[in-house]
Structures are given as C-alpha cells and as structure tokens.
Design an enzyme around this catalytic site. Structure first.
Site, PDB file in Angstrom:
ATOM      1  NE  ARG A 106      -4.134   1.747   0.838  1.00 35.81           N
ATOM      2  CZ  ARG A 106      -5.092   2.090  -0.020  1.00 35.81           C
ATOM      3  NH1 ARG A 106      -5.058   1.693  -1.285  1.00 35.81           N
ATOM      4  NH2 ARG A 106      -6.119   2.811   0.374  1.00 35.81           N
ATOM      5  CB  THR A 379      -8.976  -0.959  -7.587  1.00 31.55           C
ATOM      6  OG1 THR A 379      -8.822   0.227  -6.813  1.00 31.55           O
ATOM      7  CG2 THR A 379      -8.337  -2.131  -6.838  1.00 31.55           C
ATOM      8  CB  THR A 397      -5.760   0.439  -6.326  1.00 32.46           C
ATOM      9  OG1 THR A 397      -6.647   1.489  -6.679  1.00 32.46           O
ATOM     10  CG2 THR A 397      -5.094   0.769  -5.000  1.00 32.46           C
ATOM     11  CG  ASN A 399      -8.386   6.089  -4.966  1.00 32.94           C
ATOM     12  OD1 ASN A 399      -9.168   5.188  -4.699  1.00 32.94           O
ATOM     13  ND2 ASN A 399      -8.550   7.301  -4.522  1.00 32.94           N
ATOM     14  CD  GLU A 418      -4.708   4.198  -3.605  1.00 29.00           C
ATOM     15  OE1 GLU A 418      -5.921   3.981  -3.558  1.00 29.00           O
ATOM     16  OE2 GLU A 418      -4.006   3.923  -4.590  1.00 29.00           O
ATOM     17  CG  ASP A 421      -8.539   5.100  -0.518  1.00 31.22           C
ATOM     18  OD1 ASP A 421      -9.650   5.542  -0.848  1.00 31.22           O
ATOM     19  OD2 ASP A 421      -8.019   4.119  -1.081  1.00 31.22           O
ATOM     20  CB  SER A 451     -12.374  -1.086   0.374  1.00 35.28           C
ATOM     21  OG  SER A 451     -12.839  -0.018   1.148  1.00 35.28           O
ATOM     22  N   GLY A 472     -13.408   0.343  -4.941  1.00 32.04           N
ATOM     23  CA  GLY A 472     -13.490   1.163  -3.722  1.00 32.04           C
ATOM     24  C   GLY A 472     -14.206   0.392  -2.624  1.00 32.04           C
TER      25      GLY A 472
HETATM   26  N1  GLY Z   1      -8.335   2.879  -3.469  1.00 26.21           N
HETATM   27  C1  GLY Z   1      -9.383   2.054  -3.063  1.00 26.21           C
HETATM   28  C2  GLY Z   1      -9.053   1.244  -1.871  1.00 26.21           C
HETATM   29  O1  GLY Z   1      -7.902   0.933  -1.629  1.00 26.21           O
HETATM   30  O2  GLY Z   1      -9.937   0.946  -1.117  1.00 26.21           O
END
Ligand code: GLY
Length: 566
Positions: A106, A379, A397, A399, A418, A421, A451, A472
């Site tokens: 991430r 994503t 992703t 995003n 991102e 988020d 998510s 998302g």
């Molecule tokens: N960018 C969407 C997620 O990671 O939830």
C-alpha cells in the site's frame, strides 16, 4: 446437496446438525485427499488478455503462482493504465506450500504530509485536491511489493518476469476498444474540470485496435528489470520523480522513495461454515469487513434458506453492511499507527449482539447505528492458482480510474490518487462516500485505509476459491457476495462473477447500489421498505473455484478480462 455448498449452516446448532456435519466432513475429506482431486491443473482469471496470456506463459515455463502474479502486475502497468500500475500500490494474498502470506504494498503518506493538508483556511475540505493532480499521490508501493514477493516466494529470475511488460511498453500493444473509450471519456470529463493534469499528453493517442507504444515507461521498466527495487526507488527513476514533484509543487521526495518498504503481514484467518477464510488484514478494512458480513448474515438470517437476491436477502445484507461500515469508520486504519481491535471486532458475542438488532422486515435508523465497540472506482484484481495448488489473490490500485491523472514526465507512469483514502476531515465523506476519523487521519509515512480484499477460501488447508475485485468500498460487497454465491448458492465461477450484486455502506442513508439484473419486483419491494435504489455497476471480479478437484475460472463479462484453466 453438492460437495461445494456442503454445509448450509442453520441457525441454532442441534445434535442432528453436528452429526450431519461430521458425516459431511468425512465425505469431503475423502474427496479432497483423493489424488485425483489434485489434477495438475492451473488457472488464471485476469483483468485483460495481456495479463492473462503472460500469467499462463509464466506458469507454463515452470514458474509458480507468485512468479505469474509479478509478471502480470508489471504487464497491467502497461496495458491497463486505468488501474494497473507501478505508480500505485496494493495487496497480494498468497497461499503457498500450505502457508499464508500477505504482501502489503500500500502507498504511504509522504514525510511532508500532515493531517489538515487538504483543508482550506476555514477548515473545509478543498474540492478535488486529494483526488486529481500533483497533491493526490501517496508514495508508490507496487515495485517494492513485487520485489518482496519475489524475494520470499519467487522461483524464476526477476528479469524474466519483467520482460513481457518491457516488450509491451516498447513494441506496443493493441488497444482494446473498451480502453480507448474510457480514455476518451476521461479526457473529455477532465477537460470540463479545472484540474491540472497531463494525462492527455500521454494517452490521447491510444486509439481502438491500434498499436500504442510507451517508450518512457519502457525505459523505467528496464531500470526496474536491471536494478530490481532500486531501479525505481533510487537512482535515475527516483530523481525523475522527485524533480517532477518539485517542478509542480508536489511533496514526494527522493528520501520518501528510498524510505518506502513493502511489508509481509499475517493474513486474517476466520472460520466460516467449515471453511477457513484467508483474507486481508489492516491496512485493508476488507478482511475484517467480509468476515463480519458473512458471520452476521448467518446470525441474522431466518432459519429457512433465502432465495438469491430476494428482497429479504438484500435487506438483511444491507442491514449487516450498516453495522460493518460503522465499525470501519471508527476502528480501521494503518495498524502501524493505530491499534485496530481485530479480535474484538470478530468476537462471536460481539457479532451476535450486533446482529440481534437486525429485523427481517424493517430498516434500522442509520443515525442510530454507531460503532459497536465501546465506527468512477477503479483498481484491479487477479486470481492465479498454479499446478502445485499455490494461490495468489492480488488487488492493486492507483485509486480512481487513471489515478491522479498525472503522468511522471520522463518516467511515463501514472501516479495514484490514494491520499483520498485517508480521512481528510472527521466525518467528511471521501470519493467513495466513506467516512473516518482518528484511526485513518493523515500522518507522515502512514498507510491510508483500503477496501481492497484479496481473499482465498481454504478447506483442509487446500485452496477452494480465489476471489477479489476492484471498486473502492464496494469491493467488500463484491467479495463477500462472491463467497455466498459460491458456497450458499453453489454457482459456477461464471455465475459467481456475473450474478447481479448490491452494496450498502451506512452512508448515504439507506441507499442500495445495485447491478442491472436485480429483479424489478425486488427493487420495488426494497423501495417500499424505504430504501433508495441506485442502479450503477461496480466491480470487476476474477474468480477461481476448485470444485471437487476440478478448476473453474471466470472473469466478469462487463470488463475486458480473460480467464483460463489449463
Ligand atoms: N483505493 C481504493 C481502496 O484501496 O480501497
């Protein structure tokens, strides 16, 4: 009753159920330990034909599921620019040699990020700032994630895994008409907004059925191929990114890039109806959410089996969703910065208390659903299962579609958006309508809550299902519904991915988003109950099912995915 939907749990455990269950376990054990049930099949379910063909070729060269996943991730950075990436991040869930692993790649907030960076002088969230343009990006994690996955689990050479992506970037690929159309729509939409992005300079030439080459991206991929992780986080690529940031007022520096680390975390494992659900831990909210969803559904549903996508089925799952998303907003964040009460959120008595207020015929008041402990999506996802039974569920992703819309000049890749988020301000919805507070506030080097929910269903430690989706916050619904579709309704992989899905997330109040195909009489009945129905597609599922030792794989028909068993 089929072997797959072997155990439709009934409310209230009785002796008869236990006996039935034990007998069933015996049958299932016999079936799954029978050598014929481990035919040397492999399967891939991927978001486009290039990633699909690449993953298959790597598996056929003798690579394992992780090798195939790494090669596919880099190919998607070339051929699926709306979500495939080296400028974003993701999660790779792995079941290999009987053990689970979770590679968290991430993005992180840059060192200069701070809690109120998206607020104006009055304390209001500045429109679009965390979504488009130079300020929207976190420090990318994808290259470090693939590097870590390779170090821990890879079997083929790193260079071999990069080669397909380099070739497609350098020699070009044929643009799918769906991709060309979404590029055209995006450019037209962005032209109407006053956002400062350079996307069109790079992608306006990508036309349907024509070859599209990306020489700058090819050069970046070659540096990654030749120097590994350092080919992105240090040296020339890092310099190009940091200089570009400086020129345009962004805050990602060479130090941020050098400091980035992917992490290997312990996956969440929960028991549900005799399966082990291996899924994503924080900073994903999805693993805890799908387990809460599946378990509360069993606690709240009536004794008799509900019809798939019937009014009561949709309503009960929406009610569960209210409770899941209230907890998500309050308690979920980066576990390195915030102590996520994982055990408490999944405790049986907690979930049964929470489910006990669900009524099959009435909507509970949104404002009364509080956190229970004392809280155009893009994503992309792919699923791979190799001939040794190792599985990868990978969700990655930038995003939104095409991320921040900013391409790093000189390096040719799209940067993520991102940062949206994170919770820019307590209680203010992000682009997905998700709210949050302290747990997910911005802090330097912190990972924003996600998510993304790559998930693997195990039985007797053997892979039964590999699932995941983009979308998302709707990802969570796609994933738990795919599991119910397979287990409760005994669907084929194709039925699992193409059955209409629905999603509710506490806010907006009593709104259920749904796919075309939900029966009109169900839509009407839900409206009569007080829901507002919002017909809008979400997700792009790629699922593999191991049904009695035979693999079945499918990619959702609405996308441009390709699934194969071989
Ligand atoms: N960018 C969407 C997620 O990671 O939830």
């Amino acid at each position: 009753m089929s072997k797959w939907s072997k155990y439709h749990q009934e409310k209230g455990s009785t002796m008869a159920n236990l006996v039935k269950y034990a007998a069933h376990l015996l049958i299932v054990t016999a079936i799954f330990f029978h050598p014929a049930s481990f035919a040397k099949q492999a399967a891939v379910a991927m978001p486009d034909s290039y990633s699909s063909d690449t993953a298959r070729a790597i598996l056929e060269q003798g690579g394992n599921a992780v090798d195939a996943a790494i090669a596919a991730q880099f190919v998607l950075a070339v051929t699926l620019p709306e979500a495939g990436n080296i400028g974003g991040g993701g999660f790779m869930l792995i079941q290999k040699d009987g053990k689970g692993d979770f590679i968290d790649y991430r993005e992180t907030a840059p060192a200069a990020a701070h809690r109120d960076m998206y607020l104006d002088d009055k304390g209001d969230v500045i429109d679009n700032m965390s979504v488009y343009g130079i300020h929207a990006s976190g420090v990318p994690g994808s290259v470090a994630g693939m590097w870590l996955a390779h170090q821990k689990h890879g079997s083929l050479e790193w260079k071999t895994l990069l080669e397909p992506a380099v070739k497609l970037a350098e020699q070009g690929f044929i643009v799918h008409p769906k991709l060309a159309a979404s590029i055209e729509r995006y450019i037209a939409r962005m032209a109407k907004k006053s956002v400062n992005i350079n996307f069109a300079d790079y992608f306006a030439e990508a036309k349907a059925n024509k070859v599209f080459k990306q020489p700058e991206l090819a050069a970046t991929l070659k540096r990654i191929r030749d120097q590994g992780k350092a080919g992105f986080y240090e040296g020339e690529t890092a310099k190009i990114i940091a200089t570009f940031m400086k020129q345009h007022g962004g805050i990602i520096t060479e130090q941020d890039l050098k400091a980035y680390e992917a992490k290997s975390r312990t996956p969440i494992k929960g028991n549900w109806r005799g399966y082990e659900v291996l899924t994503s831990p924080p900073p994903s909210s999805g693993g805890i959410a799908i387990l809460q969803w599946l378990k509360m559904y069993d606690l709240a549903k009536p004794k008799e089996k509900l019809e798939h996508n019937s009014t009561t089925y949709v309503h009960i799952l929406a009610e569960v969703g209210k409770r899941v998303f209230a907890d998500r907003a309050e308690y979920l964040g980066d576990p390195d910065f915030y102590e996520v009460p994982k055990t408490a959120l999944l405790a049986d008595d907690y979930l049964s208390n929470r489910a006990s207020t669900i009524r099959p015929d009435a909507i509970s008041t949104t404002e009364n659903i509080k956190p229970g402990l004392h809280e155009s999506e893009q994503t992309t996802h792919f699923s791979i299962l190799d001939k040794w039974g190792n599985a990868v569920a990978n969700t990655t992703t930038i995003n939104l579609s095409f991320g921040s819309g900013v391409v790093v000049s000189g390096a040719g890749f799209i940067l993520n958006d991102e940062m949206d988020d994170f919770s820019a301000k307590p209680g203010v919805m992000n682009v997905f309508g998700a709210i949050g507070g302290k747990a997910n506030e911005i802090q330097p080097h912190k990972r924003m809550l996600s998510s993304m929910t790559p998930t693997i269903l195990l039985q007797d430690n053997k892979v039964k299902m590999v699932t995941g989706s983009p979308g998302g916050t709707t990802i969570i619904s796609s994933v738990y519904e795919s599991i119910l579709n397979a287990v409760e309704f005994d669907m084929t992989a194709e039925q699992v991915v193409d059955s209409p899905r629905f999603h509710h997330q506490l806010w907006p109040k009593n709104v259920i988003r749904y796919h075309t195909g939900l029966e009109p009489k169900v839509v009407k009945a839900l409206e009569k109950m007080g829901y507002t129905l919002d017909e809008r597609h979400f997700g792009d599922m790629h699922v593999i099912i191991n049904k009695d030792g035979k693999l079945d794989a499918a990619s959702e028909a609405s996308g441009r995915g390709k699934a194969m068993v071989f």
